[in-house]
Design a protein around this motif. Structure first.
Motif, PDB file in Angstrom:
ATOM      1  N   GLY A   1      -5.940   6.227  10.361  1.00 11.93           N
ATOM      2  CA  GLY A   1      -5.298   6.311   9.050  1.00 11.93           C
ATOM      3  C   GLY A   1      -4.525   5.059   8.681  1.00 11.93           C
ATOM      4  O   GLY A   1      -4.166   4.866   7.526  1.00 11.93           O
ATOM      5  N   LEU A   2      -4.266   4.176   9.640  1.00 13.79           N
ATOM      6  CA  LEU A   2      -3.525   2.938   9.369  1.00 13.79           C
ATOM      7  C   LEU A   2      -4.349   1.689   9.661  1.00 13.79           C
ATOM      8  O   LEU A   2      -3.885   0.582   9.448  1.00 13.79           O
ATOM      9  CB  LEU A   2      -2.230   2.899  10.183  1.00 13.79           C
ATOM     10  N   ASN A   3      -5.574   1.879  10.139  1.00 15.77           N
ATOM     11  CA  ASN A   3      -6.380   0.702  10.475  1.00 15.77           C
ATOM     12  C   ASN A   3      -7.110   0.133   9.265  1.00 15.77           C
ATOM     13  O   ASN A   3      -7.488  -1.029   9.266  1.00 15.77           O
ATOM     14  CB  ASN A   3      -7.349   1.006  11.611  1.00 15.77           C
TER      15      ASN A   3
ATOM     16  N   ALA B   1       0.867  -1.174   0.000  1.00 14.83           N
ATOM     17  CA  ALA B   1       0.000   0.000   0.000  1.00 14.83           C
ATOM     18  C   ALA B   1       0.904   1.224   0.000  1.00 14.83           C
ATOM     19  O   ALA B   1       2.046   1.168   0.466  1.00 14.83           O
ATOM     20  CB  ALA B   1      -0.892   0.009   1.242  1.00 14.83           C
ATOM     21  N   LEU B   2       0.399   2.317  -0.552  1.00 15.48           N
ATOM     22  CA  LEU B   2       1.141   3.572  -0.507  1.00 15.48           C
ATOM     23  C   LEU B   2       0.760   4.312   0.768  1.00 15.48           C
ATOM     24  O   LEU B   2      -0.417   4.448   1.090  1.00 15.48           O
ATOM     25  CB  LEU B   2       0.825   4.434  -1.734  1.00 15.48           C
ATOM     26  N   LEU B   3       1.770   4.778   1.481  1.00 17.92           N
ATOM     27  CA  LEU B   3       1.552   5.487   2.741  1.00 17.92           C
ATOM     28  C   LEU B   3       2.383   6.757   2.769  1.00 17.92           C
ATOM     29  O   LEU B   3       3.431   6.839   2.131  1.00 17.92           O
ATOM     30  CB  LEU B   3       2.006   4.642   3.935  1.00 17.92           C
ATOM     31  N   SER B   4       1.941   7.682   3.563  1.00 18.37           N
ATOM     32  CA  SER B   4       2.759   8.850   3.846  1.00 18.37           C
ATOM     33  C   SER B   4       3.942   8.391   4.691  1.00 18.37           C
ATOM     34  O   SER B   4       3.786   7.551   5.586  1.00 18.37           O
ATOM     35  CB  SER B   4       1.940   9.876   4.626  1.00 18.37           C
ATOM     36  N   LYS B   5       5.118   8.934   4.431  1.00 17.74           N
ATOM     37  CA  LYS B   5       6.284   8.527   5.232  1.00 17.74           C
ATOM     38  C   LYS B   5       6.097   8.882   6.706  1.00 17.74           C
ATOM     39  O   LYS B   5       6.715   8.275   7.573  1.00 17.74           O
ATOM     40  CB  LYS B   5       7.564   9.140   4.668  1.00 17.74           C
TER      41      LYS B   5
END
Length: 136
Positions: A85-87, A45-49
């Protein structure tokens, strides 16, 4: 004992899906190394660093999960942390299993964003950006 463990996981340590000619966004495969069978299951998945530091190591190799939405659709997601935001992070590929068969395909938003189209070659499916020359 340490040498035996190192030999057992050697292919895992050497495998890097990011540093290749083509980027692997998802993979399910079985293979044998020195007579030992193993399975690899990769989801991305693409995530913000800024979110990466909140991911627990125990959640790194997670499978794609599903749930029904209020309007009756199916939501595919990866659970990476209980932090907001990560769940429920959108995976780049969705998957499901039925009768001991796994279906794995790129998510529609990922394909649309990159304007990718499918090409079948032998037993592989490639997703090509038709604005660029095809890699063979």
């Amino acid at each position: 004992m340490e040498k035996i463990v190192e030999e057992l996981i050697k292919d895992i340590l050497e495998y890097n899906p990011i540093h290749q000619d083509m980027l692997t966004v998802a993979e399910v495969c079985s293979h044998s190394v020195n007579g030992i069978s193993s399975k690899r299951d990769i989801n991305t998945a693409l995530l913000s660093k800024n979110h990466v530091r909140f991911i627990k190591p125990s959640h790194i190799n997670v499978s794609v999960k599903t749930r029904s939405t209020k309007n009756g659709n199916v939501k595919f997601y990866l659970y990476l942390s209980g932090r907001n935001g990560l769940n429920e992070v959108d995976p780049l590929a969705i998957s499901w299993s039925q009768n001991n068969h796994i279906t794995l395909q790129p998510s529609a938003p990922f394909l649309e964003f990159h304007r990718l189209t499918s090409r079948i070659d032998d037993s592989k499916i490639y997703w090509d950006d038709l604005s660029r020359p095809l890699k063979q």
